[in-house]
Write an enzyme that holds these catalytic residues in place. Structure first.
Site, mmCIF file in Angstrom:
data_model
loop_
_atom_site.group_PDB
_atom_site.id
_atom_site.type_symbol
_atom_site.label_atom_id
_atom_site.label_comp_id
_atom_site.label_asym_id
_atom_site.label_seq_id
_atom_site.Cartn_x
_atom_site.Cartn_y
_atom_site.Cartn_z
ATOM 1 N N GLY A 137 55.975 68.221 55.869
ATOM 2 C CA GLY A 137 56.082 67.074 54.969
ATOM 3 C C GLY A 137 57.367 67.072 54.173
ATOM 4 O O GLY A 137 58.164 68.006 54.184
ATOM 5 N N GLY A 181 48.204 64.854 57.962
ATOM 6 C CA GLY A 181 47.445 65.721 57.081
ATOM 7 C C GLY A 181 47.594 67.194 57.414
ATOM 8 O O GLY A 181 48.100 67.571 58.472
ATOM 9 N N THR A 182 47.137 68.023 56.485
ATOM 10 C CA THR A 182 47.326 69.469 56.617
ATOM 11 C C THR A 182 46.450 70.081 57.706
ATOM 12 O O THR A 182 46.865 71.033 58.375
ATOM 13 C CB THR A 182 47.056 70.145 55.270
ATOM 14 N N ASN A 190 42.699 75.536 43.820
ATOM 15 C CA ASN A 190 43.124 75.973 45.138
ATOM 16 C C ASN A 190 44.654 75.985 45.199
ATOM 17 O O ASN A 190 45.304 74.976 44.916
ATOM 18 C CB ASN A 190 42.544 75.005 46.181
ATOM 19 N N HIS A 241 84.435 66.059 31.522
ATOM 20 C CA HIS A 241 85.000 66.058 30.173
ATOM 21 C C HIS A 241 83.923 65.754 29.142
ATOM 22 O O HIS A 241 83.185 64.764 29.264
ATOM 23 C CB HIS A 241 86.089 64.975 30.033
#
Length: 396
Positions: free
Chosen positions: A9, A83-84, A161, A309
C-alpha cells in the site's frame, strides 16, 4: 521463521523515505519505513523475508535487492490492493506448514518485544493506546486473545492490535475471507479464525508506532534519530559549534557561526550557514540548503529543500525541492496551548502534539515574508505570494 512484510500500500511509499545510499544507522526519514521493519525482523530471527509489493514495487525491489544481512528476500506482487488478507494470500504459496510471522510495513516495533513475539506459535502484538478507538481493539483473558474489534466506538479495552502476528501454518487455509464494509479482505478476519482454533498469545510491545500521518513521521524520526552516534565527516568550519549526537556526512558543509545541537543528521551535499541554528531531532537531507540566520528545530527536510535567508522552520516536514523565500516563518504553537490540529481526508484531526508546524509537499514554494500557521499543509507544487499569511491548507 518465515516473515511476510505487507508493503503493497501507499502507507509504505518509498521515494520520500529512501536513502541515496543505505547505511546501518539512519533516521527513519532516510531509510524506508519498510527497511526498519525488515531489519528488526532479521534481528528477531526471520529466516526469509517475503515482501508483498504493489505501490512502487520496482523501487522496493531495487532498493532492497535479494537479501538483507544474508537473509533472503522473496518478492510477491499484489497488483490490485484488495486488503491485507488478500496481500497475505499472495504470499501463501511461499509458506509451508510451519508457523510464520506477518508484519505491517509502515510501523515501528521495539526490537526486544519483537524478538519475544518470534518465540510464539500463535500470537498477536499488542500495545496500550491512549486512543484505542482508532485501531483494532483486543480482548485478552489471562494473556490469551479472545476477540478483536475494529475501531469500536466504545472499546472494551485500551489494548490495540499492532499489526504483528505469528500465525500457525494452517492459517494459510483461512485467507479467503469476505470483503469488509470498506470493500477489502481484512487480516483481522483471518485473526478471528485463528483465535477460534488456537490459543493466541498477546505479546505487548513496550514501544510501537503506526506511521501513517505527517506528525507520526516526525515522531518516528525522533525515535530513530536517537540511535545516532556522533560522526563529523563533512567540512565543519572552525567557527561552527556542534554539540551532542550529530552526524555530518562527508560532502556536507557547515559554515562559520553555525550551531547544531543534537541529535541531528546532515546528509552529503547539504550546506548550512553561515550563522544558522539547527536543534532538536532534525534531519537535513541530501543537497538541502539552510542559509544565513535560519533556525531549524525538530524538523525533517527532504532532498533539495531550501530555506536560504532569515527563516524559521519548527516541528515541520519539508518535501523534496521545497523553497522557503526569505523571511518565511512557520508557527508551531497554538495560543491556547491545545494540541495542533490538521485536516486529514476532510476531517479536522488532533496531532496530539503541543508543538507541530507545517507540512509542505514536494516542490512547494513560499514568497518572501510568508507566515504559515500551525497545522497548515502546503501541497506539492503549491505556492504563496510575498507577505502572505496562510491560515488554511493550500493544495495547489
Amino acid at each position: 521463521m518465515k516473515t511476510v512484510l505487507l508493503a503493497a500500500g501507499e502507507g509504505t511509499r518509498m521515494r520520500p523515505l529512501t536513502a541515496t545510499r543505505p547505511k546501518p544507522m539512519l533516521p527513519v526519514a532516510d531509510r524506508p519505513l519498510l527497511g526498519h521493519v525488515a531489519r528488526a525482523a532479521v534481528a528477531a530471527g526471520a529466516s526469509e523475508l517475503i515482501v508483498v509489493v504493489g505501490y512502487e514495487a520496482d523501487v522496493v525491489r531495487s532498493h532492497f535487492g535479494e537479501n538483507i544481512e544474508d537473509v533472503p528476500i522473496t518478492y510477491v506482487e499484489q497488483s490490485v490492493q484488495r486488503g491485507t488478507a488478500h496481500a497475505l494470500a499472495q504470499a501463501a504459496p511461499h509458506l509451508d506448514d510451519e508457523p510464520f510471522v506477518v508484519l505491517n510495513g509502515d510501523a515501528l516495533y521495539d526490537r526486544a518485544t519483537l524478538a519475544d513475539l518470534y518465540q510464539q506459535n500463535a500470537a498477536v502484538g499488542s500495545y496500550t493506546s491512549a486512543n484505542p478507538s482508532a485501531y483494532g481493539v483486543l480482548d485478552v483473558d489471562d494473556g490469551v486473545v479472545t476477540d478483536v474489534e475494529e475501531k469500536p466506538i466504545s472499546p472494551a479495552s485500551n489494548l490495540v492490535n499492532t499489526g504483528a502476528y505469528v500465525f500457525p501454518g494452517e492459517a494459510t487455509e483461512y485467507l479467503d475471507v469476505a470483503e469488509s464494509s470498506r470493500g477489502e479482505r481484512e487480516i483481522t478476519d483471518v485473526l478471528d479464525r485463528v483465535i477460534e482454533r488456537f490459543e493466541v498469545t498477546s505479546v505487548e510491545f513496550d514501544r510501537w508506532l503506526d506511521v501513517g500521518r505527517p506528525w507520526e513521521l516526525l515522531e518516528a524520526n525522533e525515535w530513530k534519530i536517537d540511535d545516532l552516534d556522533r560522526s563529523l565527516d563533512g567540512e565543519v568550519a572552525d567557527g561552527a559549534t556542534v554539540t551532542g549526537d550529530v552526524v555530518v556526512e562527508e560532502g556536507a558543509t557547515l559554515e562559520p557561526g553555525v550551531v547544531i545541537e543534537g541529535p541531528a543528521y546532515v546528509r552529503s551535499g547539504a550546506s548550512i550557514g553561515p550563522n544558522a541554528y539547527v536543534r532538536g531531532s532534525t534531519y537535513i537531507g541530501p543537497d538541502v540548503h539552510i542559509g544565513h540566520s535560519v533556525e531549524v528545530k525538530n524538523s525533517v527536510l527532504f532532498e533539495g529543500a531550501s530555506a536560504g535567508h532569515l527563516a524559521y522552520v519548527g516541528d515541520s516536514i519539508l518535501g523534496a525541492d521545497v523553497n522557503f523565500g526569505a523571511g518565511t516563518i512557520t508557527a508551531n504553537l497554538r495560543h491556547d496551548g491545545e494540541p495542533v490540529t490538521m485536516r486529514v481526508k476532510g476531517e479536522t484531526v488532533s496531532t496530539d502534539r503541543r508543538k507541530f508546524g507545517v507540512v509542505c509537499g514536494d516542490g512547494a514554494k513560499t514568497g518572501i515574508n510568508t507566515s504559515l500557521n500551525a497545522g497548515v499543509t502546503l501541497g506539492a507544487g503549491a505556492a504563496t505570494g510575498p507577505g502572505e499569511e496562510l491560515l488554511s491548507d493550500r493544495r495547489s
